[in-house]
Scaffold this motif. Structure first.
Motif, short mmCIF file in Angstrom:
data_model
loop_
_atom_site.label_atom_id
_atom_site.label_comp_id
_atom_site.label_asym_id
_atom_site.label_seq_id
_atom_site.Cartn_x
_atom_site.Cartn_y
_atom_site.Cartn_z
N TRP A 232 114.90 -19.75 109.45
CA TRP A 232 114.14 -20.79 108.76
C TRP A 232 113.01 -21.32 109.64
O TRP A 232 113.24 -21.68 110.80
CB TRP A 232 115.04 -21.97 108.37
CG TRP A 232 114.30 -23.05 107.64
CD1 TRP A 232 113.90 -24.26 108.12
CD2 TRP A 232 113.88 -23.02 106.27
NE1 TRP A 232 113.25 -24.98 107.16
CE2 TRP A 232 113.22 -24.24 105.99
CE3 TRP A 232 113.99 -22.06 105.24
CZ2 TRP A 232 112.68 -24.54 104.75
CZ3 TRP A 232 113.46 -22.37 104.00
CH2 TRP A 232 112.82 -23.59 103.76
N THR A 233 111.82 -21.36 109.08
CA THR A 233 110.70 -21.96 109.77
C THR A 233 110.33 -23.25 109.05
O THR A 233 110.09 -23.22 107.84
CB THR A 233 109.48 -21.01 109.74
OG1 THR A 233 109.91 -19.71 110.15
CG2 THR A 233 108.39 -21.49 110.67
N ALA A 259 120.58 -21.03 101.44
CA ALA A 259 120.93 -19.62 101.18
C ALA A 259 120.69 -18.79 102.44
O ALA A 259 121.53 -17.96 102.83
CB ALA A 259 120.12 -19.07 100.01
N ARG A 260 119.55 -19.04 103.10
CA ARG A 260 119.24 -18.24 104.29
C ARG A 260 120.18 -18.53 105.44
O ARG A 260 120.63 -17.62 106.13
CB ARG A 260 117.81 -18.54 104.74
CG ARG A 260 116.78 -18.00 103.76
CD ARG A 260 115.49 -17.80 104.51
NE ARG A 260 114.37 -17.96 103.62
CZ ARG A 260 113.12 -18.10 104.04
NH1 ARG A 260 112.87 -18.16 105.33
NH2 ARG A 260 112.13 -18.22 103.18
N LEU A 261 120.48 -19.82 105.65
CA LEU A 261 121.36 -20.16 106.77
C LEU A 261 122.80 -19.77 106.51
O LEU A 261 123.56 -19.49 107.44
CB LEU A 261 121.26 -21.65 107.13
CG LEU A 261 120.20 -21.95 108.21
CD1 LEU A 261 118.80 -21.74 107.68
CD2 LEU A 261 120.35 -23.35 108.76
N GLU A 262 123.15 -19.75 105.22
CA GLU A 262 124.50 -19.28 104.88
C GLU A 262 124.61 -17.79 105.18
O GLU A 262 125.59 -17.33 105.77
CB GLU A 262 124.80 -19.55 103.40
CG GLU A 262 125.88 -20.60 103.21
CD GLU A 262 125.85 -21.22 101.82
OE1 GLU A 262 126.49 -22.27 101.65
OE2 GLU A 262 125.18 -20.66 100.92
N LEU A 267 124.49 -21.84 109.07
CA LEU A 267 124.92 -23.10 108.46
C LEU A 267 126.29 -23.49 109.00
O LEU A 267 126.52 -24.63 109.42
CB LEU A 267 124.95 -22.99 106.92
CG LEU A 267 125.20 -24.31 106.21
CD1 LEU A 267 124.04 -25.28 106.42
CD2 LEU A 267 125.42 -24.09 104.71
N GLU A 268 127.19 -22.51 109.00
CA GLU A 268 128.53 -22.74 109.52
C GLU A 268 128.45 -23.14 111.00
O GLU A 268 129.10 -24.09 111.43
CB GLU A 268 129.36 -21.47 109.35
CG GLU A 268 130.83 -21.75 109.24
CD GLU A 268 131.64 -20.46 109.23
OE1 GLU A 268 131.06 -19.35 109.40
OE2 GLU A 268 132.86 -20.56 109.07
N GLU A 269 127.63 -22.43 111.74
CA GLU A 269 127.50 -22.72 113.17
C GLU A 269 126.94 -24.13 113.39
O GLU A 269 127.39 -24.87 114.27
CB GLU A 269 126.61 -21.66 113.84
CG GLU A 269 126.31 -21.91 115.31
CD GLU A 269 127.51 -22.34 116.15
OE1 GLU A 269 127.33 -23.18 117.06
OE2 GLU A 269 128.65 -21.88 115.89
N ARG A 270 125.96 -24.51 112.56
CA ARG A 270 125.38 -25.85 112.67
C ARG A 270 126.45 -26.92 112.46
O ARG A 270 126.56 -27.87 113.23
CB ARG A 270 124.26 -26.00 111.63
CG ARG A 270 123.49 -27.31 111.67
CD ARG A 270 122.23 -27.21 110.81
NE ARG A 270 121.51 -28.47 110.69
CZ ARG A 270 120.20 -28.56 110.39
NH1 ARG A 270 119.49 -27.49 110.17
NH2 ARG A 270 119.61 -29.73 110.29
N ARG A 271 127.28 -26.71 111.44
CA ARG A 271 128.34 -27.69 111.19
C ARG A 271 129.39 -27.69 112.30
O ARG A 271 129.89 -28.75 112.68
CB ARG A 271 128.98 -27.42 109.84
CG ARG A 271 128.07 -27.85 108.69
CD ARG A 271 128.83 -27.84 107.41
NE ARG A 271 128.04 -28.42 106.32
CZ ARG A 271 128.53 -28.69 105.13
NH1 ARG A 271 129.80 -28.42 104.87
NH2 ARG A 271 127.77 -29.21 104.20
N HIS A 272 129.72 -26.52 112.80
CA HIS A 272 130.69 -26.47 113.89
C HIS A 272 130.17 -27.20 115.11
O HIS A 272 130.88 -27.97 115.75
CB HIS A 272 130.99 -25.00 114.27
CG HIS A 272 131.80 -24.29 113.23
ND1 HIS A 272 132.02 -22.94 113.25
CD2 HIS A 272 132.41 -24.75 112.11
CE1 HIS A 272 132.76 -22.59 112.21
NE2 HIS A 272 133.01 -23.68 111.49
#
Ligand SMILES: Nc1nc2c(ncn2[C@@H]2O[C@H](COP(=O)(O)OP(=O)(O)O)[C@@H](O)[C@H]2O)c(=O)[nH]1
Ligand SMILES: [Mg+2]
Length: 333
Positions: A232-233, A259-262, A267-272
């Motif tokens: 994502w930019t 959608a892209r981060l999933e 996305l998962e890593e960001r939440r972790h």
């Protein structure tokens, strides 16, 4: 919390059933400063944890008057039309007096408030930024357990609150004012680096052309910042919250980001990463509290502070003395 609270099991069931009144009570419980409430709140959160995590978490910041409330109301109403359930929370440590000035100011989101699928909660009124942010994070989990699938977290663009909010959401949006020429106004570089998108609001009427100029200047500025995500930019957009223009486009953008981060696992890593950072924040807060309360430490703080101020000892030596007093005390108990 003067009214009697229902039993934890009843509260849990009611929250899971999406009962907004129960959700409000549960949030009141987590905001309570009473130790017995704090225990119950943690028990409730633990019990609800499996039902959390399901929302798109979006942070929205911007200076007072930029149009946050108007924008959030427009976005919220749009999302409800799309069949979503929308919760709006606020982190506003700046105004303990009004108990959340952000949502109590002149734009009160009255239309959104009337929607059955909306839940709006002002900022907790007491406490430090850390405390307010912590409770907002917990409130977000409760909203998710209650079935809200979009959580909008609003914060005013001053101080450190943006950092706190960016650290609890999937998407961080910075609202900006149309502004002239070289005054890439107000926005600090640090905030720019947190943003997944910049949106120039008030792209209408007299300020429509200026909004476009501003947008393209910000787009240029964003291009100079190194992207923090591989997929994502950050982008610069414009909108008119009061004319309801650009709102659905902003949501499409958020979905695209999602959608892209999933797909990339980010996305998962960001939440972790956020969950781990949250844990350590709590550990640090707890340690500092324990430290400051420790009888062997408290007795020495004043004298050591005076020595440091009078240049009789270095801050490092004073800190070492306090820490060893604390550690010594720990070992003996
Ligand atoms: N022209 C114009 N005015 C707006 C827009 N959005 C908000 N405003 C106005 O700007 C003022 C501040 O809006 P508000 O939502 O309360 O800003 P906040 O302090 O960031 O929450 C209000 O008078 C709004 O009516 C917009 O898109 N266009
Ligand atoms: Mg507002």
């Amino acid at each position: 919390v003067s009214e009697a609270l229902p039993s934890l099991a009843a509260l849990r069931e009611a929250v899971l059933a999406g009962d907004r009144r129960a959700l409000a009570q549960a949030i009141t419980l987590i905001e309570s400063t009473r130790p017995d409430h704090a225990l119950r709140a943690q028990e409730l959160l633990e019990a609800l944890l499996p039902a959390t995590g399901g929302a798109a978490r979006v942070g929205i910041t911007g200076s007072p008057g930029v149009g946050k409330s108007t924008f959030i109301e427009a976005l919220g109403l749009y999302l409800i039309q799309q069949g979503r359930k929308v919760a709006v929370l606020a982190v506003d440590p700046s105004s303990p007096v009004t108990g959340g000035s952000i949502l109590g100011d002149k734009t009160r989101m009255e239309r959104l408030m009337r929607e059955a699928n909306a839940f709006i909660r002002p900022s907790p009124s007491a406490g430090s930024l850390g405390g307010v942010a912590e409770r907002t994070r917990e409130a977000m989990l409760l909203c998710e357990a209650a079935g809200f699938d979009v959580v909008l977290v609003e914060t005013v663009g001053i101080g450190q609150s943006e950092v706190a909010v960016a650290g609890m959401v999937d998407f961080f949006l910075v609202l900006l004012m149309p502004a002239g020429g070289d005054e890439l106004q107000g926005i600090k570089k640090g905030v720019m680096e947190l943003a997944d998108a910049l949106v120039v609001n008030k792209a209408d009427g007299d300020t429509a052309a200026l909004a476009e100029t501003t947008r393209s200047e910000y787009a240029g500025a964003l291009a100079l910042i190194r992207a923090t995500s591989a997929s994502w930019t950050p982008v610069a957009r414009k909108a008119s919250a009061s004319l309801n223009e650009g709102i659905s486009e902003v949501w499409e953008m958020i979905l695209e980001h999602r959608a892209r981060l999933e797909a990339s696992g980010e996305l998962e890593e960001r939440r972790h990463r956020q969950a781990r950072a949250w844990m350590w924040t709590l550990v640090e807060q707890g340690l500092e509290r324990a430290f400051r309360r420790d009888p062997r430490v408290t007795g020495r703080i004043e004298a050591l502070e005076a020595d440091v101020t009078a240049l009789k000892t270095t801050p490092a030596a004073a800190a070492r003395a306090l820490l060893s007093a604390f550690q010594g005390a720990e070992e003996e108990t």
